[in-house]
Write a protein that holds these residues in place. Structure first.
Motif, mmCIF file in Angstrom:
data_model
loop_
_atom_site.group_PDB
_atom_site.id
_atom_site.type_symbol
_atom_site.label_atom_id
_atom_site.label_comp_id
_atom_site.label_asym_id
_atom_site.label_seq_id
_atom_site.Cartn_x
_atom_site.Cartn_y
_atom_site.Cartn_z
ATOM 1 N N THR A 254 0.877 -1.290 -0.175
ATOM 2 C CA THR A 254 -0.114 -0.215 0.013
ATOM 3 C C THR A 254 1.056 1.332 -0.221
ATOM 4 O O THR A 254 1.883 1.233 0.671
ATOM 5 N N ALA A 255 0.508 2.143 -0.780
ATOM 6 C CA ALA A 255 1.382 3.550 -0.785
ATOM 7 C C ALA A 255 0.345 4.899 -0.458
ATOM 8 O O ALA A 255 -0.964 4.767 -0.807
ATOM 9 N N GLU A 256 1.006 5.670 0.333
ATOM 10 C CA GLU A 256 0.375 6.814 0.433
ATOM 11 C C GLU A 256 1.190 7.837 -0.431
ATOM 12 O O GLU A 256 2.427 7.930 -0.168
ATOM 13 N N VAL A 257 0.503 8.704 -1.103
ATOM 14 C CA VAL A 257 1.239 9.461 -2.235
ATOM 15 C C VAL A 257 0.991 10.923 -1.811
ATOM 16 O O VAL A 257 -0.272 11.447 -1.923
ATOM 17 N N GLY A 258 2.045 11.733 -1.848
ATOM 18 C CA GLY A 258 2.104 13.184 -1.699
ATOM 19 C C GLY A 258 2.562 14.011 -2.920
ATOM 20 O O GLY A 258 2.638 13.160 -3.916
ATOM 21 N N GLU A 259 2.532 15.215 -2.633
ATOM 22 C CA GLU A 259 3.064 15.751 -4.103
ATOM 23 C C GLU A 259 4.678 15.638 -4.314
ATOM 24 O O GLU A 259 4.903 15.773 -5.389
ATOM 25 N N LYS A 260 5.376 15.516 -3.368
ATOM 26 C CA LYS A 260 6.616 15.092 -3.514
ATOM 27 C C LYS A 260 7.207 13.809 -2.801
ATOM 28 O O LYS A 260 8.574 13.718 -2.958
ATOM 29 N N GLN A 261 6.394 13.206 -2.191
ATOM 30 C CA GLN A 261 7.077 12.149 -1.354
ATOM 31 C C GLN A 261 5.961 11.043 -1.437
ATOM 32 O O GLN A 261 4.896 11.026 -1.528
ATOM 33 N N VAL A 262 6.438 9.768 -0.721
ATOM 34 C CA VAL A 262 5.743 8.507 -0.921
ATOM 35 C C VAL A 262 6.100 7.687 0.461
ATOM 36 O O VAL A 262 7.162 7.746 0.856
ATOM 37 N N ALA A 263 5.015 7.270 1.026
ATOM 38 C CA ALA A 263 5.192 6.306 1.988
ATOM 39 C C ALA A 263 4.672 4.939 1.482
ATOM 40 O O ALA A 263 3.519 4.791 1.012
ATOM 41 N N LEU A 264 5.448 3.772 2.053
ATOM 42 C CA LEU A 264 4.769 2.575 1.497
ATOM 43 C C LEU A 264 4.833 1.625 2.836
ATOM 44 O O LEU A 264 5.747 1.713 3.700
ATOM 45 N N GLU A 265 4.015 0.694 2.687
ATOM 46 C CA GLU A 265 3.872 -0.368 3.699
ATOM 47 C C GLU A 265 3.752 -1.933 2.628
ATOM 48 O O GLU A 265 3.140 -1.893 1.708
ATOM 49 N N MET A 266 4.471 -2.832 3.179
ATOM 50 C CA MET A 266 4.548 -4.005 2.462
ATOM 51 C C MET A 266 4.600 -5.093 3.308
ATOM 52 O O MET A 266 5.250 -5.374 4.492
ATOM 53 N N ASN A 267 3.918 -6.171 2.961
ATOM 54 C CA ASN A 267 3.835 -7.284 3.779
ATOM 55 C C ASN A 267 4.417 -8.535 3.014
ATOM 56 O O ASN A 267 3.864 -8.832 1.878
ATOM 57 N N ALA A 268 5.439 -8.796 3.617
ATOM 58 C CA ALA A 268 6.072 -10.045 2.516
ATOM 59 C C ALA A 268 6.237 -11.219 3.382
ATOM 60 O O ALA A 268 6.439 -11.462 4.376
ATOM 61 N N THR A 269 6.347 -12.514 2.609
ATOM 62 C CA THR A 269 6.884 -13.825 2.789
ATOM 63 C C THR A 269 8.280 -13.872 2.477
ATOM 64 O O THR A 269 8.555 -13.791 1.214
ATOM 65 N N VAL A 270 9.302 -14.257 3.212
ATOM 66 C CA VAL A 270 10.515 -14.437 2.540
ATOM 67 C C VAL A 270 11.237 -15.783 2.714
ATOM 68 O O VAL A 270 10.718 -16.651 3.453
#
Length: 138
Positions: free
Chosen positions: A58-74
């Protein structure tokens, strides 16, 4: 980016675009078996017939920046801290290269550790199990 000849311009990105870039870029990192969503995503995954590179991201997108959350199996046996560092580097570079946006936050949640054999047995016939790492784009 050069200034266009138009007085007022705007370039924006949908969250799904950033999620897709992050999903495709992160598949270059060895040791990641899959990105997994929440319960609703997992139910949807059973009904889905196409691959979704944004699942579990999932991403939150601003005008100049991005925040991401990731759920992974490794994959068992890999240094998860090294996987995390590589994911941060690859995604940060690729998102900035393609969009000009800076990734300022990346929360990487490991929800399972499996051998490749266990993972293949659990995920055979699921659409996202067919996603193969892509060669680095130039």
């Amino acid at each position: 980016m050069d200034n266009p000849k138009i007085a007022q311009t705007s370039l924006t990105f949908d969250e799904g675009v950033i999620e897709k870039i992050a999903g495709l870029a992160s598949r270059r990192v060895d040791g990641i078996l899959s990105f997994d969503g929440n319960l609703l995503d997992n139910i949807t995954d059973k009904l889905r017939s196409k691959v979704d590179p944004t699942q579990g991201i999932t991403a939150e997108v601003g005008e100049k920046q991005v925040a991401l959350e990731m759920n992974a199996t490794v994959e068992y046996g890999y240094d998860i801290r090294q996987i995390f560092t590589q994911v941060c580097d690859v995604i940060g570079d690729e998102v900035e290269r393609l969009t000009g946006l800076k990734v300022i936050e990346l929360n990487f949640h490991v929800n399972d550790v499996l051998s490749k054999k266990e993972w293949k047995e659990q995920n055979s016939r699921k659409p996202n199990s067919d996603l193969e790492p892509k060669p680095e784009a130039k």
